[in-house]
Motif scaffolding. Structure first.
Motif, PDB file in Angstrom:
ATOM      1  N   LEU A   1       0.835  -1.208   0.000  1.00 34.47           N
ATOM      2  CA  LEU A   1       0.000   0.000   0.000  1.00 34.47           C
ATOM      3  C   LEU A   1       0.866   1.252   0.000  1.00 34.47           C
ATOM      4  O   LEU A   1       0.605   2.194  -0.762  1.00 34.47           O
ATOM      5  N   THR A   2       1.907   1.279   0.816  1.00 32.76           N
ATOM      6  CA  THR A   2       2.758   2.465   0.897  1.00 32.76           C
ATOM      7  C   THR A   2       3.479   2.718  -0.433  1.00 32.76           C
ATOM      8  O   THR A   2       3.669   3.873  -0.821  1.00 32.76           O
ATOM      9  N   VAL A   3       3.868   1.655  -1.128  1.00 30.14           N
ATOM     10  CA  VAL A   3       4.514   1.811  -2.440  1.00 30.14           C
ATOM     11  C   VAL A   3       3.552   2.471  -3.418  1.00 30.14           C
ATOM     12  O   VAL A   3       3.913   3.423  -4.133  1.00 30.14           O
ATOM     13  N   ALA A   4       2.317   1.982  -3.465  1.00 32.73           N
ATOM     14  CA  ALA A   4       1.327   2.533  -4.391  1.00 32.73           C
ATOM     15  C   ALA A   4       1.037   3.995  -4.087  1.00 32.73           C
ATOM     16  O   ALA A   4       0.962   4.831  -5.001  1.00 32.73           O
TER      17      ALA A   4
ATOM     18  N   LEU B   1       4.031   6.200  -5.128  1.00 34.25           N
ATOM     19  CA  LEU B   1       4.119   6.408  -6.570  1.00 34.25           C
ATOM     20  C   LEU B   1       3.102   7.445  -7.045  1.00 34.25           C
ATOM     21  O   LEU B   1       3.382   8.245  -7.945  1.00 34.25           O
ATOM     22  N   LEU B   2       1.919   7.452  -6.439  1.00 31.48           N
ATOM     23  CA  LEU B   2       0.922   8.479  -6.766  1.00 31.48           C
ATOM     24  C   LEU B   2       1.443   9.873  -6.423  1.00 31.48           C
ATOM     25  O   LEU B   2       1.306  10.822  -7.209  1.00 31.48           O
ATOM     26  N   LEU B   3       2.056  10.000  -5.247  1.00 34.83           N
ATOM     27  CA  LEU B   3       2.575  11.297  -4.804  1.00 34.83           C
ATOM     28  C   LEU B   3       3.792  11.721  -5.617  1.00 34.83           C
ATOM     29  O   LEU B   3       3.942  12.893  -5.978  1.00 34.83           O
ATOM     30  N   GLN B   4       4.666  10.774  -5.911  1.00 38.61           N
ATOM     31  CA  GLN B   4       5.936  11.083  -6.561  1.00 38.61           C
ATOM     32  C   GLN B   4       5.738  11.585  -7.991  1.00 38.61           C
ATOM     33  O   GLN B   4       6.524  12.396  -8.487  1.00 38.61           O
ATOM     34  N   HIS B   5       4.702  11.108  -8.658  1.00 41.37           N
ATOM     35  CA  HIS B   5       4.452  11.506 -10.040  1.00 41.37           C
ATOM     36  C   HIS B   5       3.237  12.418 -10.162  1.00 41.37           C
ATOM     37  O   HIS B   5       2.737  12.650 -11.267  1.00 41.37           O
ATOM     38  N   SER B   6       2.792  12.969  -9.058  1.00 43.96           N
ATOM     39  CA  SER B   6       1.572  13.761  -9.050  1.00 43.96           C
ATOM     40  C   SER B   6       1.715  15.075  -9.806  1.00 43.96           C
ATOM     41  O   SER B   6       2.753  15.733  -9.774  1.00 43.96           O
TER      42      SER B   6
END
Length: 297
Positions: free
Chosen positions: A193-196, A199-204
């Motif tokens: 869950l933390t990975v997903a 990734l949402l935050l990192q490429h937001s």
């Protein structure tokens, strides 16, 4: 965002979005798992994270054009479903792997559950960051990693826009060391869950603010530099969760005055890289994929 006048909703979103995702949703996942809740609740939290990500990108967009489909939305959704499924399969396989290769009793099961998750995140961060760095230096790895660098806009689903071979390699690098020291499946579930969410935050495409934490956390302000299209320039900021290893590897870079548009993203050396999912899946196995895609220097 180019305007300096923000509504109340925009101001709240700008500063509350990251804490809500990192602390709120991850914290809820930790709490529910520690309490023995069914794992489908983690999928519900992920659905909330994805919805929140898309809402934030529309409330406080960094670049308005990046919220519009460039003929890539369907492809990116397929990448996201395939690669998130790989993550879930890897978690489900942990009990089987533990039975085949019994792990030594090294994992600190007596620690508070939240602390176990933090430890797993930090260990996985090292493995994934290191393989990510290697993927920009070793031609065979770059051949598959190039799929991720073909993006020409920056938004949440880009994080899982990866070739499944490279996704599997990265996850193996992050999770295999944990499995070998006895990672519990409950901790692995929250790690997925933390990975997903990361990734949402990192490429937001959301123009959020995190203050000085941007020098430590691997979020979108720093990760945009990683996607600069010119060979060599994007060889920075490889971290998934943190930038600690980038500081150590001397691959950290940040310029607060730099702005990004579509023309800054992609691969200048390969502007005709395939854009549809099926061709991206097969291209690294073709002679063109093997010979024409070069590792940035």
């Amino acid at each position: 965002m180019h305007t300096t006048t923000l509504s109340s909703m925009q101001r709240i979103t700008r500063y509350a979005y990251v804490p809500f995702m990192l602390l709120g949703l991850n914290g809820l996942g930790i709490a529910l798992t520690a309490a023995g809740a069914p794992k489908y609740w983690l999928l519900a939290i992920l659905a909330v994270a994805i919805t929140t990500s898309f809402l934030a990108e529309r409330i406080i967009p960094y670049e308005g054009d990046w919220n519009h489909d460039l003929g890539d939305s369907r492809r990116d959704r397929i990448h996201a479903v395939v690669n998130e499924s790989l993550i879930l399969v890897s978690v489900a396989a942990i009990p089987l792997l533990a039975a085949i290769v019994p792990a030594p009793a090294i994992w600190p099961r007596d620690w508070p559950f939240a602390l176990q998750v933090v430890a797993a995140v930090l260990i996985a961060d090292f493995g994934i960051t290191t393989v990510h760095l290697a993927s920009h230096k070793i031609g065979l790895l770059w051949r598959f990693h190039a799929v991720h660098h073909s993006v020409t806009r920056f938004y949440g689903l880009n994080g899982l826009m990866k070739h499944p071979v490279h996704q599997a390699i990265e996850m193996a690098a992050g999770v295999a060391p944990l499995i070998l020291i006895g990672l519990p499946v409950e901790v692995a579930s929250v790690l997925a869950l933390t990975v997903a969410i990361q990734l949402l935050l990192q490429h937001s495409n959301a123009d959020y603010r995190v203050g000085p934490a941007k020098y430590v956390l691997a979020l979108n302000e720093g990760h945009r530099f990683h996607h600069l299209k010119w060979a060599g320039i994007g060889d920075v900021n490889f971290g998934l969760f943190t930038l600690l290893w980038d500081h150590l590897y001397r691959t950290y870079s940040y310029d607060p005055g730099r702005r990004f548009t579509t023309e800054h993203l992609g691969m200048a050396a390969k502007p005709d890289y395939p854009v549809d999912y099926a061709r991206q899946l097969t291209y690294p196995f073709t002679p063109a994929g093997a010979c024409e895609i070069t590792t940035p220097k």
